[in-house]
Design a protein around this motif. Structure first.
Motif, PDB file in Angstrom:
ATOM      1  N   ASP A   8      -6.964 -12.727 -23.611  1.00 33.81           N
ATOM      2  CA  ASP A   8      -8.304 -12.435 -23.082  1.00 33.81           C
ATOM      3  C   ASP A   8      -8.382 -11.120 -22.306  1.00 33.81           C
ATOM      4  O   ASP A   8      -9.450 -10.761 -21.822  1.00 33.81           O
ATOM      5  CB  ASP A   8      -8.809 -13.601 -22.224  1.00 33.81           C
ATOM      6  CG  ASP A   8      -8.047 -13.741 -20.913  1.00 33.81           C
ATOM      7  OD1 ASP A   8      -6.905 -13.242 -20.836  1.00 33.81           O
ATOM      8  OD2 ASP A   8      -8.597 -14.340 -19.968  1.00 33.81           O
ATOM      9  N   GLU A   9      -7.290 -10.401 -22.210  1.00 30.61           N
ATOM     10  CA  GLU A   9      -7.312  -9.094 -21.546  1.00 30.61           C
ATOM     11  C   GLU A   9      -7.122  -8.012 -22.609  1.00 30.61           C
ATOM     12  O   GLU A   9      -6.050  -7.891 -23.199  1.00 30.61           O
ATOM     13  CB  GLU A   9      -6.211  -9.010 -20.487  1.00 30.61           C
ATOM     14  CG  GLU A   9      -6.381 -10.008 -19.346  1.00 30.61           C
ATOM     15  CD  GLU A   9      -5.247  -9.914 -18.340  1.00 30.61           C
ATOM     16  OE1 GLU A   9      -4.363  -9.042 -18.516  1.00 30.61           O
ATOM     17  OE2 GLU A   9      -5.230 -10.721 -17.398  1.00 30.61           O
ATOM     18  N   ASN A  10      -8.152  -7.210 -22.835  1.00 29.03           N
ATOM     19  CA  ASN A  10      -8.093  -6.202 -23.901  1.00 29.03           C
ATOM     20  C   ASN A  10      -6.945  -5.206 -23.753  1.00 29.03           C
ATOM     21  O   ASN A  10      -6.255  -4.915 -24.731  1.00 29.03           O
ATOM     22  CB  ASN A  10      -9.426  -5.454 -24.001  1.00 29.03           C
ATOM     23  CG  ASN A  10     -10.486  -6.281 -24.710  1.00 29.03           C
ATOM     24  OD1 ASN A  10     -10.176  -7.061 -25.607  1.00 29.03           O
ATOM     25  ND2 ASN A  10     -11.736  -6.125 -24.301  1.00 29.03           N
ATOM     26  N   LEU A  33      -8.322 -12.677 -30.065  1.00 27.50           N
ATOM     27  CA  LEU A  33      -9.234 -13.751 -29.678  1.00 27.50           C
ATOM     28  C   LEU A  33      -9.073 -13.974 -28.184  1.00 27.50           C
ATOM     29  O   LEU A  33      -7.963 -13.977 -27.665  1.00 27.50           O
ATOM     30  CB  LEU A  33      -8.903 -15.021 -30.459  1.00 27.50           C
ATOM     31  CG  LEU A  33      -8.910 -14.883 -31.991  1.00 27.50           C
ATOM     32  CD1 LEU A  33      -8.497 -16.189 -32.643  1.00 27.50           C
ATOM     33  CD2 LEU A  33     -10.285 -14.456 -32.485  1.00 27.50           C
ATOM     34  N   ASP A  34     -10.200 -14.180 -27.487  1.00 25.61           N
ATOM     35  CA  ASP A  34     -10.116 -14.214 -26.025  1.00 25.61           C
ATOM     36  C   ASP A  34     -10.474 -15.557 -25.407  1.00 25.61           C
ATOM     37  O   ASP A  34     -10.588 -15.683 -24.190  1.00 25.61           O
ATOM     38  CB  ASP A  34     -11.000 -13.129 -25.413  1.00 25.61           C
ATOM     39  CG  ASP A  34     -12.487 -13.355 -25.694  1.00 25.61           C
ATOM     40  OD1 ASP A  34     -12.805 -14.300 -26.444  1.00 25.61           O
ATOM     41  OD2 ASP A  34     -13.301 -12.591 -25.146  1.00 25.61           O
ATOM     42  N   SER A  35     -10.650 -16.610 -26.238  1.00 22.62           N
ATOM     43  CA  SER A  35     -11.063 -17.895 -25.679  1.00 22.62           C
ATOM     44  C   SER A  35     -10.506 -19.048 -26.506  1.00 22.62           C
ATOM     45  O   SER A  35     -10.091 -18.875 -27.661  1.00 22.62           O
ATOM     46  CB  SER A  35     -12.593 -17.997 -25.642  1.00 22.62           C
ATOM     47  OG  SER A  35     -13.120 -18.042 -26.956  1.00 22.62           O
ATOM     48  N   LEU A  51       2.751 -16.252 -37.493  1.00 22.03           N
ATOM     49  CA  LEU A  51       3.191 -16.263 -36.094  1.00 22.03           C
ATOM     50  C   LEU A  51       1.975 -16.065 -35.197  1.00 22.03           C
ATOM     51  O   LEU A  51       1.042 -15.342 -35.564  1.00 22.03           O
ATOM     52  CB  LEU A  51       4.208 -15.143 -35.855  1.00 22.03           C
ATOM     53  CG  LEU A  51       4.753 -14.948 -34.436  1.00 22.03           C
ATOM     54  CD1 LEU A  51       5.515 -16.174 -33.961  1.00 22.03           C
ATOM     55  CD2 LEU A  51       5.644 -13.710 -34.374  1.00 22.03           C
ATOM     56  N   ILE A  52       2.000 -16.726 -34.035  1.00 21.87           N
ATOM     57  CA  ILE A  52       0.918 -16.570 -33.059  1.00 21.87           C
ATOM     58  C   ILE A  52       1.501 -16.085 -31.735  1.00 21.87           C
ATOM     59  O   ILE A  52       2.480 -16.639 -31.239  1.00 21.87           O
ATOM     60  CB  ILE A  52       0.181 -17.906 -32.813  1.00 21.87           C
ATOM     61  CG1 ILE A  52      -0.482 -18.400 -34.099  1.00 21.87           C
ATOM     62  CG2 ILE A  52      -0.873 -17.748 -31.708  1.00 21.87           C
ATOM     63  CD1 ILE A  52      -1.077 -19.801 -33.966  1.00 21.87           C
ATOM     64  N   PHE A  53       0.891 -15.043 -31.185  1.00 21.94           N
ATOM     65  CA  PHE A  53       1.147 -14.647 -29.803  1.00 21.94           C
ATOM     66  C   PHE A  53      -0.031 -15.149 -28.982  1.00 21.94           C
ATOM     67  O   PHE A  53      -1.179 -14.807 -29.265  1.00 21.94           O
ATOM     68  CB  PHE A  53       1.264 -13.128 -29.678  1.00 21.94           C
ATOM     69  CG  PHE A  53       2.594 -12.583 -30.128  1.00 21.94           C
ATOM     70  CD1 PHE A  53       3.637 -12.406 -29.230  1.00 21.94           C
ATOM     71  CD2 PHE A  53       2.807 -12.250 -31.457  1.00 21.94           C
ATOM     72  CE1 PHE A  53       4.857 -11.904 -29.647  1.00 21.94           C
ATOM     73  CE2 PHE A  53       4.019 -11.749 -31.890  1.00 21.94           C
ATOM     74  CZ  PHE A  53       5.058 -11.578 -30.983  1.00 21.94           C
ATOM     75  N   CYS A  54       0.257 -15.938 -27.965  1.00 18.87           N
ATOM     76  CA  CYS A  54      -0.828 -16.625 -27.269  1.00 18.87           C
ATOM     77  C   CYS A  54      -0.672 -16.543 -25.757  1.00 18.87           C
ATOM     78  O   CYS A  54       0.348 -16.975 -25.199  1.00 18.87           O
ATOM     79  CB  CYS A  54      -0.860 -18.089 -27.719  1.00 18.87           C
ATOM     80  SG  CYS A  54      -2.262 -19.009 -27.086  1.00 18.87           S
ATOM     81  N   ALA A  59     -10.190 -17.067 -21.274  1.00 18.03           N
ATOM     82  CA  ALA A  59     -11.471 -16.940 -20.576  1.00 18.03           C
ATOM     83  C   ALA A  59     -12.109 -18.291 -20.267  1.00 18.03           C
ATOM     84  O   ALA A  59     -12.781 -18.451 -19.249  1.00 18.03           O
ATOM     85  CB  ALA A  59     -12.426 -16.086 -21.413  1.00 18.03           C
ATOM     86  N   ASP A  60     -11.873 -19.287 -21.137  1.00 15.27           N
ATOM     87  CA  ASP A  60     -12.530 -20.583 -20.942  1.00 15.27           C
ATOM     88  C   ASP A  60     -11.536 -21.724 -20.716  1.00 15.27           C
ATOM     89  O   ASP A  60     -11.848 -22.891 -20.948  1.00 15.27           O
ATOM     90  CB  ASP A  60     -13.445 -20.908 -22.121  1.00 15.27           C
ATOM     91  CG  ASP A  60     -12.711 -20.860 -23.452  1.00 15.27           C
ATOM     92  OD1 ASP A  60     -11.537 -20.435 -23.479  1.00 15.27           O
ATOM     93  OD2 ASP A  60     -13.301 -21.252 -24.478  1.00 15.27           O
ATOM     94  N   GLY A  61     -10.329 -21.405 -20.272  1.00 17.28           N
ATOM     95  CA  GLY A  61      -9.374 -22.468 -19.956  1.00 17.28           C
ATOM     96  C   GLY A  61      -7.975 -22.179 -20.464  1.00 17.28           C
ATOM     97  O   GLY A  61      -7.688 -21.098 -20.987  1.00 17.28           O
ATOM     98  N   LEU A  62      -7.075 -23.152 -20.303  1.00 17.30           N
ATOM     99  CA  LEU A  62      -5.703 -23.009 -20.775  1.00 17.30           C
ATOM    100  C   LEU A  62      -5.650 -23.086 -22.292  1.00 17.30           C
ATOM    101  O   LEU A  62      -6.315 -23.905 -22.917  1.00 17.30           O
ATOM    102  CB  LEU A  62      -4.821 -24.113 -20.180  1.00 17.30           C
ATOM    103  CG  LEU A  62      -4.599 -24.084 -18.668  1.00 17.30           C
ATOM    104  CD1 LEU A  62      -3.719 -25.248 -18.248  1.00 17.30           C
ATOM    105  CD2 LEU A  62      -3.979 -22.767 -18.228  1.00 17.30           C
ATOM    106  N   SER A  63      -4.838 -22.218 -22.869  1.00 18.09           N
ATOM    107  CA  SER A  63      -4.757 -22.155 -24.333  1.00 18.09           C
ATOM    108  C   SER A  63      -4.182 -23.423 -24.951  1.00 18.09           C
ATOM    109  O   SER A  63      -4.339 -23.661 -26.149  1.00 18.09           O
ATOM    110  CB  SER A  63      -3.907 -20.960 -24.764  1.00 18.09           C
ATOM    111  OG  SER A  63      -2.592 -21.070 -24.249  1.00 18.09           O
ATOM    112  N   PHE A  64      -3.523 -24.275 -24.156  1.00 19.15           N
ATOM    113  CA  PHE A  64      -2.984 -25.516 -24.696  1.00 19.15           C
ATOM    114  C   PHE A  64      -4.087 -26.385 -25.308  1.00 19.15           C
ATOM    115  O   PHE A  64      -3.824 -27.203 -26.195  1.00 19.15           O
ATOM    116  CB  PHE A  64      -2.254 -26.305 -23.609  1.00 19.15           C
ATOM    117  CG  PHE A  64      -1.153 -25.517 -22.943  1.00 19.15           C
ATOM    118  CD1 PHE A  64      -0.252 -24.785 -23.690  1.00 19.15           C
ATOM    119  CD2 PHE A  64      -1.033 -25.500 -21.566  1.00 19.15           C
ATOM    120  CE1 PHE A  64       0.746 -24.053 -23.088  1.00 19.15           C
ATOM    121  CE2 PHE A  64      -0.037 -24.775 -20.957  1.00 19.15           C
ATOM    122  CZ  PHE A  64       0.861 -24.046 -21.710  1.00 19.15           C
TER     123      PHE A  64
END
Length: 250
Positions: A8-10, A33-35, A51-54, A59-64
């Protein structure tokens, strides 16, 4: 290789993408993607990335929450600003992570580790959330004690250790003063900063600074000598020795 970036940080996302391109020039990058919401939409309507870097905090909560709402079979490398205490959760759950600001060498190592993996680890998100929530928890900073007709506030930082005797709980300070508390040790265990205090056994919770000596004892136990404490039989059980050593190692 298709790689999805969830961040979420550009500025952080741009730097990460640049570093990935230097290591994997042919990789196709998607995002950022920021949310949680946008990530769920993307992952549920497109083929799974390689692969995902997460990031953890979006912005709208924990990515879990993403992975609790939809099934994701892609390997994940988390990026996080949480400190080493929280990161222990990632190690225990075989999750790869990168601590911000991201070091190029660490990124290269994480990618190489991913390339060598033969299967995706099973992730225990509930366990990780518990530890992160503990990291953000506000712990007790002072205790009100009664001295005769007076009430005094004792900073938690003055507490050398806590102990129970004849069903009464005491706070012992570094100045060798003791005060009665209206809490049980079980209650105190949840109020005290776990990086500063450790529950040795059913009778004692100690700070790191109040430990004078540590001795090996029978049955793989440890014997603890506390400063200004007359009790010479403070033992750490065999079951707690590993956790106690981890706590000492910080």
């Amino acid at each position: 290789m298709n790689i999805l970036i969830i961040e979420d940080e550009n500025p952080a996302a741009k730097r990460l993408m640049q570093l990935i391109k230097e290591i994997l020039p042919t990789a196709i990058l998607y995002g950022n993607l920021d949310s949680v919401e946008s990530s769920i939409d993307r992952l549920s309507s497109n083929p799974a990335p390689d692969l995902i870097f997460c990031d953890i905090q979006l912005a709208d909560g924990l990515s879990f929450s993403i992975f609790e709402n939809i099934e994701v079979n892609s390997p994940i490398i988390f990026t996080t600003a949480f400190d080493q205490y929280a990161i222990k959760a990632f190690k225990l759950n075989s999750i790869d992570y990168l601590l911000k600001p991201i070091d190029p060498k660490e990124l290269k190592h994480a990618i190489e580790k991913f390339q060598q993996q033969t299967q995706t680890p099973n992730l225990d998100f509930n366990k990780i959330k518990e530890i992160i929530q503990a990291e953000n928890k506000t712990y007790k900073s002072r205790f009100l004690v009664k001295i005769g007709e007076k009430i005094q506030s004792i900073p938690t930082s003055d507490a050398a250790y806590f102990y129970s005797e004849e069903r009464i709980t005491f706070l012992k300070t570094y100045e060798n003063k003791k005060f009665v508390l209206d809490y049980t040790l079980d209650q105190l265990e949840n109020m005290l900063e776990p990086k500063q205090f450790f529950r040795l056994n059913r009778k004692y919770i100690t700070s790191f600074s109040s430990i004078s000596e540590i001795h090996t004892y029978s049955n793989s136990r440890l014997k603890i000598i506390l400063k200004d404490c007359s009790d010479n039989d403070i033992l750490v059980s065999r079951e707690k020795v590993g956790a106690f050593k981890d706590w000492l190692d910080g």
